[in-house]
Design an enzyme around this catalytic site. Structure first.
Site, mmCIF file in Angstrom:
data_model
loop_
_atom_site.group_PDB
_atom_site.id
_atom_site.type_symbol
_atom_site.label_atom_id
_atom_site.label_comp_id
_atom_site.label_asym_id
_atom_site.label_seq_id
_atom_site.Cartn_x
_atom_site.Cartn_y
_atom_site.Cartn_z
ATOM 1 N N GLY A 63 -34.974 -0.420 -11.736
ATOM 2 C CA GLY A 63 -34.560 -1.718 -11.195
ATOM 3 C C GLY A 63 -35.607 -2.776 -11.508
ATOM 4 N N SER A 64 -36.868 -2.364 -11.499
ATOM 5 C CA SER A 64 -37.943 -3.317 -11.826
ATOM 6 C C SER A 64 -37.801 -3.797 -13.268
ATOM 7 C CB SER A 64 -39.306 -2.645 -11.635
ATOM 8 O OG SER A 64 -39.410 -2.144 -10.330
ATOM 9 N N ASP A 121 -30.388 -3.032 -3.939
ATOM 10 C CA ASP A 121 -30.123 -2.323 -2.683
ATOM 11 C C ASP A 121 -28.687 -2.484 -2.219
ATOM 12 O OD1 ASP A 121 -32.815 -1.856 -2.701
ATOM 13 O OD2 ASP A 121 -33.310 -3.357 -1.195
ATOM 14 N N SER A 175 -30.689 -0.937 -9.208
ATOM 15 C CA SER A 175 -31.662 0.166 -9.312
ATOM 16 C C SER A 175 -30.951 1.472 -9.004
ATOM 17 C CB SER A 175 -32.797 -0.021 -8.302
ATOM 18 O OG SER A 175 -33.533 1.195 -8.175
ATOM 19 N N HIS A 177 -31.349 4.728 -3.695
ATOM 20 C CA HIS A 177 -30.290 3.723 -3.819
ATOM 21 C C HIS A 177 -28.901 4.362 -3.778
ATOM 22 C CE1 HIS A 177 -33.144 0.369 -4.656
ATOM 23 N NE2 HIS A 177 -33.910 1.433 -4.815
ATOM 24 N N ASN A 184 -39.491 -1.856 -24.628
ATOM 25 C CA ASN A 184 -38.510 -0.773 -24.708
ATOM 26 C C ASN A 184 -38.276 -0.303 -23.289
ATOM 27 O OD1 ASN A 184 -36.959 1.441 -24.931
ATOM 28 N ND2 ASN A 184 -38.353 2.606 -26.242
HETATM 29 C C1 LIG Z 1 -34.620 -5.200 -3.824
HETATM 30 C C2 LIG Z 1 -35.268 -4.311 -4.857
HETATM 31 N N1 LIG Z 1 -35.478 -4.789 -6.088
HETATM 32 C C3 LIG Z 1 -36.039 -4.036 -7.037
HETATM 33 C C4 LIG Z 1 -36.416 -2.743 -6.800
HETATM 34 C C5 LIG Z 1 -37.063 -1.948 -7.886
HETATM 35 O O1 LIG Z 1 -36.254 -0.874 -8.312
HETATM 36 P P1 LIG Z 1 -36.946 0.391 -9.016
HETATM 37 O O2 LIG Z 1 -37.605 1.184 -7.945
HETATM 38 O O3 LIG Z 1 -35.791 1.123 -9.640
HETATM 39 O O4 LIG Z 1 -37.892 -0.132 -10.018
HETATM 40 C C6 LIG Z 1 -36.222 -2.200 -5.533
HETATM 41 C C7 LIG Z 1 -36.647 -0.826 -5.268
HETATM 42 O O5 LIG Z 1 -36.329 -0.169 -4.344
HETATM 43 C C8 LIG Z 1 -35.629 -3.003 -4.524
HETATM 44 O O6 LIG Z 1 -35.437 -2.532 -3.288
#
Ligand SMILES: Cc1ncc(COP(=O)(O)O)c(C=O)c1O
Length: 441
Positions: free
Chosen positions: A87-88, A194, A215, A220, A290
């Site tokens: 998600g990041s 979320d 994510s 999730h 990537n």
């Molecule tokens: C609102 C939100 N954005 C972004 C992320 C980041 O996702 P990831 O952990 O897959 O990088 C999270 C992670 O829980 C999140 O709660």
């Protein structure tokens, strides 16, 4: 049946047997079994799908990633979904896409992006990475979403975009926010990490902005282990996002490798100053990374998507159980609230300890944890106070009073589909035990 098919069938049967033997759920023992806030919910199907992908041994983004992307796009009724490795990463791709020099009005270093101070750090990190300036607004207690009343005060000559999460699956006041974005010609990115399955006015969140992100980390709504996705209805943004995800290259052959490329003129591309045409596969039009997903992850994601409706229903059921059970303690706790037009798809059950309560958050969560009820804080609380973010260039609107309260007094417990009624009853009994020395309902 070919020998290969026969072997695959035998392997699948063994994997299913292995699942039933090795992964079978253990009986719940109150006070001893940990009541997790989240976790992977899967069965033999995810395991066999993953093993089938391993047997194909594609390893990188292949046909399964493409199917997963197609299904995600259909799910939200959007034209484009790009699977990424978290998600990041999805957030990084979304923000970087809006900074592309190929857009008529790209975000440029120094431009301001309005975002809530309460939330997850990697909603904001890509702004910093791209030289943009976050303008932090406060949240509402109860929804934990950005307070739309603060948007006007956040505005400046440099405001260009809004980037916010639907906190813990609870839709933002999208009427107010989209109206504001339209009035001031701002880009809108929805962090739906979320909130998969949540709707506003009956329409899925993630379809209101220019781009949305998901994510698939195990906490999730569906999981691929690590994983995420970027969604958009705009083909131009999708094209840029794909480039940003795929090393910055222009080529869109994906996993096919036709000799003349998907464009049909693979060896006929120009690089200024070069006499001979160049191979499109190696033409770089963005500063990219990537960030791709692998086929094994997508295989698991496809199996999880089949279960999404039942996952969402289970989360709602579990949320309702906790809500009813904790309602008698409202004198101590602020319970979650949501917009009348919203149907949340709950990630978790947040509560805030009221200022006058005869105990602190620390006392309550220590008690819950000691009794095996897992708790989590609302991510970064007030991000401006986090050590990594304290010194970034930013502006704040007002004193972020509610965000500070979240930092001090908010936490959540789980509603994920792995919780059954026995576990939820136990969670409520544990809360009741903690509250019993104080006023009883
Ligand atoms: C609102 C939100 N954005 C972004 C992320 C980041 O996702 P990831 O952990 O897959 O990088 C999270 C992670 O829980 C999140 O709660």
């Amino acid at each position: 049946m070919s020998r290969i098919d026969q072997l695959r069938r035998e392997i699948a049967a063994k994997v299913a047997e292995y699942y039933r033997t090795a992964h079978a759920s253990q009986p719940f023992v109150p006070g001893r079994t940990r009541v997790r806030y989240a976790g992977r919910v899967y069965d033999e199907r995810e395991l066999t799908c993953a093993v089938e992908a391993v047997l194909d041994f594609w390893l990188t983004a292949g046909p399964r990633v493409q199917s997963f992307e197609d299904r995600l796009a259909r799910l939200l009724d959007l034209r484009h979904a790009l699977a990424v490795n978290s998600g990041s990463s999805a957030n990084l791709v979304a923000v970087t896409t809006l900074c592309s020099r190929r857009l008529e009005r790209p975000l440029e270093p120094g431009d301001e992006v309005i975002t809530p101070a309460v939330g997850f750090p990697t909603t904001v990190a890509p702004l910093v990475q791209n030289g943009l300036v976050p303008v932090f607004v406060d949240c509402q207690l109860g929804t934990y979403n950005l307070d739309p009343q603060q948007l006007e005060a956040a505005l400046s000559q440099r405001t260009r975009a809004l980037f916010f999460a639907h906190t813990l699956g609870n839709p933002v006041d999208l009427k107010a926010v989209t109206g504001f974005a339209q009035a001031h010609d701002l880009y809108l990115i929805e962090d739906v990490c979320d909130a998969l399955g949540a709707t506003y006015d009956g329409r899925p969140v993630g379809t209101f902005g220019d781009l949305a992100t998901l994510s698939f980390y195990p906490a999730h709504h569906i999981t691929t282990g690590e994983g995420g996705a970027v969604l958009t209805d705009d083909p131009r943004l999708a094209r840029i996002a794909q480039s940003v995800r795929d090393w910055g290259r222009d080529c869109r052959c994906r996993h096919y490798s036709p000799p003349t490329g998907a464009c049909g003129r693979r060896f006929e591309w120009e690089i200024p100053g070069l006499e001979e045409p160049y191979d499109h596969r190696y033409l770089y039009v963005e500063i990219g990374y990537n960030l791709k997903m692998t086929d094994v992850q997508a295989a698991i994601g496809l199996a999880q998507l089949d279960k999404l409706p039942e996952f969402i229903a289970a989360r709602q059921h579990n949320f309702d159980c906790l809500y009813q059970g904790l309602k008698p303690y409202e004198e101590f706790l602020i319970l979650p609230t949501w917009q009348a037009r919203a149907t949340p798809s709950w990630f978790a059950f947040p509560v805030t300890v009221r200022p006058g309560a005869p105990f602190t958050r620390r006392q309550l969560i220590t008690f819950l944890e000691r009794h095996q009820v897992e708790t989590r804080l609302l991510f970064a609380g007030n991000l401006v106070r986090q050590p990594g973010y304290r010194h970034i260039e930013h502006r704040t609107v007002g004193d972020l009073r509610n965000s500070d309260r979240v930092l001090r007094s908010t936490f959540f417990v789980g509603v994920y589909p792995g919780l059954d009624d026995a576990r939820l009853d136990y969670v409520l009994e544990t809360f009741a035990d903690f509250f019993s020395p104080f006023a009883t309902p």
